[in-house]
Write a protein that holds these residues in place. Structure first.
Motif, short mmCIF file in Angstrom:
data_model
loop_
_atom_site.label_atom_id
_atom_site.label_comp_id
_atom_site.label_asym_id
_atom_site.label_seq_id
_atom_site.Cartn_x
_atom_site.Cartn_y
_atom_site.Cartn_z
N ASP A 11 61.51 -22.04 -42.83
CA ASP A 11 60.28 -21.65 -42.14
C ASP A 11 60.51 -20.52 -41.13
O ASP A 11 59.65 -20.24 -40.30
N GLY A 12 61.67 -19.87 -41.21
CA GLY A 12 62.04 -18.87 -40.21
C GLY A 12 61.08 -17.69 -40.13
O GLY A 12 60.61 -17.33 -39.04
N LYS A 66 58.05 -17.56 -41.28
CA LYS A 66 56.72 -18.07 -40.92
C LYS A 66 56.63 -18.27 -39.41
O LYS A 66 55.62 -17.94 -38.78
N ARG A 67 57.71 -18.79 -38.81
CA ARG A 67 57.72 -18.98 -37.36
C ARG A 67 57.69 -17.64 -36.64
O ARG A 67 57.06 -17.49 -35.60
N GLY A 84 54.07 -15.87 -38.24
CA GLY A 84 52.85 -16.64 -38.50
C GLY A 84 52.55 -16.69 -39.99
O GLY A 84 53.35 -16.29 -40.83
N SER A 92 63.30 -16.10 -46.34
CA SER A 92 63.85 -16.57 -45.06
C SER A 92 65.29 -17.01 -45.22
O SER A 92 66.18 -16.61 -44.45
#
Length: 358
Positions: free
Chosen positions: A197-198, A200-201, A204, A189
C-alpha cells in the motif's frame, strides 16, 4: 456534480473539425493539415515487427503474489514499458458493452455529438486535445475524454446521458478498471521497495479518466497518423483495443512494433509519473496510432494518475547516490500535466524539463 472538475484546469486545446465527418463527406482526399512530414510517417520496421511481441502478464498470478509473475512484471516495465494483461477478471461481456457504448456515441449525428464538444479551455469532452497552434499537423482521430474517478470530479455536461445505457456501462467499466489498477499499483509499490500500500499511502487513491478514440478509415494511411508519437503523462494506462484492427505501435529499440490485439486482454503501459517515481528504472515509452483503408478502429484508454496536488519525484528507495543518482526533480503533478498539455504530442519532449542534468 458539475463543478468538481473545475480544479482539473490542465490546459487548453484549439477546436478542430471532426475527422470522422471530413471522411464521411470525402472518402478519397487527405486534407493538407493531416499530411505528416516524411520523417514522421508510419513506416514500420518489418524485420523486427514480425519477430517481437510485447510481454504477457497474468493478472490472476500477480494478485496471488506469485514471485515469478512479479519478476516478469519488473522486466516488462524495465525493458518494454508495455505489457498485455491477461486473466484480469473483467467479464468479456462488459468489455464488449464498453466498445459498443463508444461505437454508439460515434454513430450519433454530428449536431448531437457537438452537444458534448470540449471548449478551448477544457480537456474533457468531444474533440481533440494537444492542438496548440493553427498550423500544426493534426491526427486522424476524434476522441471523447471524461474524468471518471473520483465521481465528484465528473462533469456530466460532457457525458452523452441520452444515449441508452452509456452512463451505466461507463460507470461499471470504470469500477472494474479501478480494481485492476489498484492491484497493478500495489505491485509497482513492491517493485519500488515499498509495502503493497506504499504508493497508495503516498499519493492517495488513483484518479481516473477514460478516453474513447475513433480512427476513421483513410485513403492514404501511409501519410497520416491516427495519433502522433507520445508517452502518457499518467501513472499507467489500461487500453482496451479493437479486436479486429491493429493500430497501436510502440517504439522499441528505435523500431516501431505493432501491438496485435489479443481478445479479452488489456494493454498496460507505464506512464511518465511512474518513470519519474522509479527514477528511470521503469520506462514510459513512446507509442502512436496508425490508420488503414478498410476498417475504422475504436480504442478505449483508461488513464490512472495521482492527485493534482501530489508531488511526484523519485522515491528514496529508487535512489542510490553511487549507482542510481536522482535523475528527476520533484514537481507537483498538476504542474507536470500543464506542461504536457501546453505542447503538441511530440514524443517525450514534455519530460525533459523534469530531468536533472549532472
Amino acid at each position: 456534480m458539475e463543478n468538481g472538475g473545475e480544479r482539473f484546469n490542465w490546459g487548453k486545446s484549439l477546436p478542430v473539425p471532426s475527422i470522422q465527418e471530413i471522411v464521411k463527406s470525402d472518402l478519397h482526399s487527405v486534407p493538407e493539415r493531416y499530411v505528416h512530414e516524411n520523417m514522421d510517417r508510419p513506416v514500420i520496421s518489418e524485420n523486427l515487427a514480425d519477430s517481437l511481441e510485447i510481454p504477457f502478464i497474468d493478472f490472476s498470478s500477480l494478485a496471488k503474489g506469485d514471485e515469478d509473475e512479479i519478476k516478469k512484471l519488473h522486466l516488462a516495465c524495465k525493458d518494454w514499458g508495455f505489457f498485455q494483461l491477461i486473466n484480469h477478471g473483467v467479464k468479456e461481456e462488459l468489455l464488449e458493452k464498453m466498445k459498443a457504448a463508444a461505437s454508439a456515441f460515434y454513430e450519433l449525428p454530428l449536431d448531437e455529438k457537438n452537444k458534448y464538444a470540449k471548449s478551448e479551455n477544457e480537456i474533457q469532452g468531444y474533440g481533440q486535445n494537444f492542438v496548440v497552434s493553427e498550423n500544426q499537423k493534426l491526427d486522424w482521430s476524434d476522441m471523447i475524454y471524461l474524468i471518471t474517478v473520483p465521481s465528484e470530479n465528473r462533469k456530466y455536461k460532457f457525458w452523452p446521458l441520452t444515449l441508452p445505457g452509456f452512463k451505466e456501462t461507463l460507470e461499471e467499466y470504470s469500477r472494474e478498471m479501478q480494481k485492476v489498477a489498484e492491484e497493478i499499483q500495489a505491485n509497482f509499490s513492491v517493485l519500488m521497495g515499498l509495502e503493497r500500500d506504499g504508493l497508495k499511502r503516498l499519493q492517495g487513491e488513483l484518479k481516473q479518466g477514460i478516453r474513447m478514440n475513433y480512427y476513421p478509415i483513410c485513403a492514404r494511411p501511409d501519410i497520416v497518423l491516427g495519433i502522433s508519437p507520445h508517452s502518457d503523462g499518467t501513472s499507467f494506462t489500461l487500453l482496451l483495443q479493437d479486436d479486429q484492427v491493429t493500430g497501436l505501435q510502440i517504439k522499441h529499440k528505435d523500431a516501431w512494433i505493432p501491438v496485435k490485439p489479443v481478445p479479452n486482454s488489456l494493454v498496460v503501459n507505464v506512464g511518465d509519473a511512474t518513470e519519474i517515481q522509479s527514477n528511470g528504472m521503469y520506462k514510459s515509452i513512446e507509442h502512436r496510432g496508425v490508420t488503414n483503408e478498410k476498417k475504422p478502429r475504436i480504442s478505449i484508454a483508461t488513464f490512472m494518475f495521482p492527485d493534482d496536488e501530489q508531488e511526484i519525484g523519485p522515491l528514496e528507495t529508487m535512489i542510490d547516490d553511487q549507482n542510481h543518482p536522482k535523475l528527476y526533480r520533484n514537481i507537483k503533478y498538476v504542474d507536470f500535466v500543464r506542461e504536457k498539455f501546453s505542447r503538441k504530442m511530440q514524443g517525450k519532449s514534455h519530460t525533459e524539463f523534469v530531468k536533472l542534468y549532472k
